[in-house]
Design a protein around this motif. Structure first.
Motif, PDB file in Angstrom:
ATOM      1  N   MET B 232       0.805  -1.214   0.000  1.00 17.03           N
ATOM      2  CA  MET B 232       0.000   0.000   0.000  1.00 17.03           C
ATOM      3  C   MET B 232       0.842   1.269   0.000  1.00 17.03           C
ATOM      4  N   THR B 233       2.172   1.118   0.103  1.00 15.27           N
ATOM      5  CA  THR B 233       3.004   2.307   0.261  1.00 15.27           C
ATOM      6  C   THR B 233       2.712   3.431  -0.748  1.00 15.27           C
ATOM      7  N   PRO B 234       2.590   3.114  -2.056  1.00 13.37           N
ATOM      8  CA  PRO B 234       2.327   4.223  -2.986  1.00 13.37           C
ATOM      9  C   PRO B 234       1.000   4.932  -2.697  1.00 13.37           C
ATOM     10  N   ALA B 235      -0.024   4.160  -2.388  1.00 12.92           N
ATOM     11  CA  ALA B 235      -1.327   4.776  -2.111  1.00 12.92           C
ATOM     12  C   ALA B 235      -1.272   5.609  -0.841  1.00 12.92           C
ATOM     13  N   ILE B 236      -0.605   5.073   0.174  1.00 12.39           N
ATOM     14  CA  ILE B 236      -0.483   5.819   1.423  1.00 12.39           C
ATOM     15  C   ILE B 236       0.303   7.104   1.189  1.00 12.39           C
ATOM     16  N   ALA B 237       1.371   7.003   0.404  1.00  8.90           N
ATOM     17  CA  ALA B 237       2.159   8.200   0.095  1.00  8.90           C
ATOM     18  C   ALA B 237       1.296   9.234  -0.615  1.00  8.90           C
ATOM     19  N   ALA B 238       0.489   8.783  -1.567  1.00  8.83           N
ATOM     20  CA  ALA B 238      -0.369   9.711  -2.308  1.00  8.83           C
ATOM     21  C   ALA B 238      -1.294  10.452  -1.358  1.00  8.83           C
ATOM     22  N   PHE B 239      -1.922   9.698  -0.473  1.00  8.13           N
ATOM     23  CA  PHE B 239      -2.852  10.374   0.414  1.00  8.13           C
ATOM     24  C   PHE B 239      -2.121  11.234   1.433  1.00  8.13           C
ATOM     25  N   ALA B 240      -0.925  10.786   1.856  1.00  4.54           N
ATOM     26  CA  ALA B 240      -0.163  11.579   2.815  1.00  4.54           C
ATOM     27  C   ALA B 240       0.169  12.953   2.238  1.00  4.54           C
ATOM     28  N   ILE B 241       0.497  12.983   0.943  1.00  4.40           N
ATOM     29  CA  ILE B 241       0.826  14.271   0.330  1.00  4.40           C
ATOM     30  C   ILE B 241      -0.415  15.167   0.280  1.00  4.40           C
ATOM     31  N   PHE B 242      -1.532  14.596  -0.128  1.00  2.11           N
ATOM     32  CA  PHE B 242      -2.821  15.288  -0.069  1.00  2.11           C
ATOM     33  C   PHE B 242      -3.027  15.936   1.290  1.00  2.11           C
ATOM     34  N   GLN B 243      -2.974  15.077   2.311  1.00  2.00           N
ATOM     35  CA  GLN B 243      -3.264  15.493   3.667  1.00  2.00           C
ATOM     36  C   GLN B 243      -2.257  16.537   4.131  1.00  2.00           C
ATOM     37  N   PHE B 244      -0.997  16.352   3.742  1.00  2.00           N
ATOM     38  CA  PHE B 244       0.033  17.305   4.114  1.00  2.00           C
ATOM     39  C   PHE B 244      -0.305  18.688   3.566  1.00  2.00           C
ATOM     40  N   LEU B 245      -0.602  18.752   2.285  1.00  2.73           N
ATOM     41  CA  LEU B 245      -0.910  20.049   1.670  1.00  2.73           C
ATOM     42  C   LEU B 245      -2.127  20.669   2.338  1.00  2.73           C
ATOM     43  N   TRP B 246      -3.105  19.843   2.608  1.00  3.87           N
ATOM     44  CA  TRP B 246      -4.347  20.339   3.174  1.00  3.87           C
ATOM     45  C   TRP B 246      -4.122  20.925   4.560  1.00  3.87           C
ATOM     46  N   VAL B 247      -3.398  20.205   5.396  1.00  2.00           N
ATOM     47  CA  VAL B 247      -3.172  20.677   6.763  1.00  2.00           C
ATOM     48  C   VAL B 247      -2.229  21.874   6.770  1.00  2.00           C
ATOM     49  N   TRP B 248      -1.170  21.791   5.981  1.00  2.00           N
ATOM     50  CA  TRP B 248      -0.199  22.894   5.947  1.00  2.00           C
ATOM     51  C   TRP B 248      -0.879  24.187   5.491  1.00  2.00           C
ATOM     52  N   ASN B 249      -1.752  24.088   4.535  1.00  2.00           N
ATOM     53  CA  ASN B 249      -2.377  25.277   3.955  1.00  2.00           C
ATOM     54  C   ASN B 249      -3.666  25.697   4.641  1.00  2.00           C
ATOM     55  N   ASP B 250      -4.086  24.973   5.654  1.00  2.00           N
ATOM     56  CA  ASP B 250      -5.379  25.240   6.281  1.00  2.00           C
ATOM     57  C   ASP B 250      -5.403  26.575   7.022  1.00  2.00           C
ATOM     58  N   LEU B 251      -6.546  27.230   6.936  1.00  2.00           N
ATOM     59  CA  LEU B 251      -6.767  28.439   7.730  1.00  2.00           C
ATOM     60  C   LEU B 251      -7.925  28.260   8.706  1.00  2.00           C
TER      61      LEU B 251
END
Lengths: 320, 318
Positions: B232-251
């Motif tokens: 599952m590593t590639p899928a987990i990585a994909a979602f981790a990047i999603f989540q990272f951008l979302w949390v980092w950019n959240d207001l």
């Protein structure tokens, strides 16, 4: 709190989380019997289900309930909050703006993304050209709003301009314009910011979808003398229709929830507020819990049909 | 929803490939030779790039120049200074460095916790048998569409005033200075989509693999850690990047659950404040904006491959 203390907190929470999860897994691994299996299921499932239930389901139901109560949540007012949304002048402006956002953003972002994907498809600079449109997706909406506020910066015509948009107006011989202050166009100029961010998303998905169109369809159409705009209209668009729907849906939902742009660029002043921002103002600034809750519920009601349509499309596709 | 692997170009150059390459080249040539088409593409590319470029150039110009002349004059009158970055990172009244740390402290658990929990739940939904499984899964899927605004006020009340004598998570003397509510909220909001997407990826793994492992006596935990996680590593990585951008950019989450406290506010909160209170300080805003976007940009570019695949999962069919 000092930076050091924050980092300690960070290490503590991660260690705590990893530790607990490791213990849970080790214990679960030892349970071999039939009953053990169901305990394993609980171990895998319970944390997530509990968090969703307490953090999403309960609050959502609670908010629906609050939307029928007064500003201080002390008594029932029936549909009064909803009535306010649909009759009060300020709230009607909010609705008008939300409608403008939701109509313009998905359509224009998707259209621009699609046109761009087709124009650069298989060109020599495809990768680079894609990156240019793609990168705004990594920028926070706050950052994107700052970038565009700078473009829109206003100074009266006789002064030197520092905002690009007004410099262009000035060089063309027009007067400079208060892009963010003049209703109703200011809302459109805010919409531009989200289009700028979302077009890359549309382009990425549509570009992959275009590449997946089977070659023989394209070749057969070519033999029949189809080309240019007609190829686009009769071959490309129908072939990528499922992706188009996904893109339009995703952007519509993002648009309904847009909050950061309005807050950063205008603070909701000059008649630029939208549902998602008005919710924040009513709930956390005006302390009108009832109205805030009603705005949130309205947001949910607006998202719902878009999602249902999308699910039905998906089902139909899977049935084929 | 199904996932499709993007088509890879064939590596061996046989006749067909060569012919297709020639056709493609010819087509591209035709398309590019249409002056209107290339003009349109260039216009779009310019409009998408120039606003950011303007802010980037401004962030390296001296304050006086930024406030008196347009950034485009830089091409005829180049100036360069790092003062703006120095001022926003260390300067007395702006000090973005602290907020940068806050963002990082918010983001790391905000990615690790939901993804771990979601992967486990997704495994349970995909490969464990229990009564009511399908109903529960549909319920989780349906909760994706609840906008976070709908949940915020009751959730905040739960944090401040929890039932059954549980410890308070927000307000007065909250543990961890108030970070816990933000971590928890980001985790909660990420779960339904994460479970749904990871479940779809997991279902793609052949059932025979799981059954064979079961026959060999491996329990769910072994299958999960030894077979699933590596696959599952590639899928987990994909979602981790999603989540990272979302949390980092959240207001919004930070504003509501951080309560505007300086100790926990991320960069986005600070930048939004700056833009409201000092709309004319473009030299500081420009530098600040670039401080805030450099990390997500690096993550985004580095993880683009996974990210794009994650985006495309389920959306591109036929």
């Amino acid at each position: 709190m000092s930076t050091g203390e924050k980092l300690v907190q960070l290490v503590i929470v991660i260690a705590l989380f990893v530790g607990v999860m490791a213990v849970v897994l080790v214990i679960a691994d030892r349970l071999k019997s039939k009953r053990g299996e169901s305990l394993q299921t609980v171990a895998f499932l319970l944390p997530a289900v509990l968090m969703i239930g307490i953090g999403l389901l309960y609050p959502a139901v609670r908010t629906m309930y609050e939307s029928f109560r007064n500003a201080a949540s002390t008594g029932f007012v029936g549909f009064e909050n909803y009535q306010t949304i649909f009759t009060n002048g300020d709230q009607l402006t909010v609705l008008r703006n939300t409608a403008l956002w939701v109509i313009l953003t998905p359509i224009l972002a998707t259209f621009i993304g699609l046109v761009y994907a087709i124009l650069i498809d298989r060109s020599r600079f495809e990768k680079f050209a894609k990156a240019l449109i793609f990168l705004p997706m990594a920028i926070s909406l706050v950052g994107a709003s700052l970038i565009w506020k700078f473009v829109y910066d206003y100074r009266s015509t006789e002064n030197d301009q520092i905002g690009l948009a007004n410099q262009i107006l000035k060089s063309l011989g027009f007067d400079t314009y208060r892009f963010l202050l003049t209703d109703p166009w200011n809302t459109i100029f805010l919409v531009v910011i989200l289009i700028w961010v979302q077009a890359g998303f549309a382009m990425t998905i549509l570009s992959a979808s275009i590449k997946a169109i089977p070659d023989d369809i394209v070749e057969a159409a070519k033999l029949d003398g189809v080309s240019g705009v007609r190829m686009f209209r009769y071959i490309t668009v129908p072939s990528i229709r499922p992706s188009l729907i996904v893109v339009l849906t995703a952007i519509s939902i993002t648009t309904l929830k847009v909050f950061d742009i309005v807050r950063t660029a205008t603070g909701g002043n000059f008649k630029t507020s939208v549902l998602a921002y008005e919710f924040y103002v009513q709930s956390f600034r005006s302390f009108n819990n009832g109205l805030g809750a009603a705005l949130a519920v309205l947001l949910f009601v607006l998202v719902l049909p878009i999602v249902i349509y999308n699910i039905r499309q998906m089902r139909r596709l899977e049935a084929q | 929803m199904t996932t499709t692997t993007p088509q890879m170009p064939t590596t061996n150059v046989d006749g067909k490939t060569r012919r297709r390459a020639a056709e493609a080249a010819e087509e591209a040539h035709q398309r590019l030779s249409s002056p209107w088409a290339s003009f349109a593409a260039i216009i779009i590319a310019v409009v998408w790039t120039v606003p950011t470029l303007g802010l980037l150039i401004s962030s390296f110009r001296p304050q006086a120049s930024v406030q008196s002349s347009g950034w485009w004059t830089w091409f005829t009158n180049p100036e360069f200074t790092l003062e703006n970055y120095d001022a926003v990172l260390q300067g007395g009244n702006v000090n973005l460095g602290t907020y940068f740390v806050n963002t990082a402290v918010i983001t790391i658990p905000g990615v690790i916790i939901p993804i771990t929990l979601a992967t486990m739940a997704a495994y349970a939904f995909a490969w464990m048998r229990f009564p009511g499984r399908d109903t529960l899964f549909v319920a989780v899927f349906a909760l994706q569409i609840v906008p976070i605004q709908v949940t915020m006020i009751p959730l905040l009340k739960l944090y401040v005033d929890p039932p059954f004598g549980l410890p308070q998570l927000a307000g007065g003397d909250a543990p961890g200075g108030g970070f816990y509510t933000i971590w928890l909220s980001h985790s909660i909001f990420a779960l339904p989509l994460a479970i749904y997407l990871l479940h779809n990826f997991m279902k793609e793994i052949p059932a025979e693999l799981i059954e064979a492992a079961r026959v060999d006596g491996a329990g769910h935990v072994k299958i999960f850690t030894r077979i699933m996680l590596p696959l599952m590593t590639p899928a987990i990585a994909a979602f981790a990047i999603f989540q990272f951008l979302w949390v980092w950019n959240d207001l919004l989450v930070a504003l509501v659950f951080g309560g505007g406290s300086l100790d926990v506010s991320p960069l986005t909160v600070r930048l939004a404040e700056l833009s409201g209170s000092r709309g004319e300080d473009w030299h500081l805003l420009a530098a600040g904006a670039f401080v805030s976007l450099i990390v997500p940009l690096v993550v985004f570019v580095a993880g683009q491959r996974y990210f794009v695949r994650g985006l495309l999962a389920g959306s591109v069919k036929g």
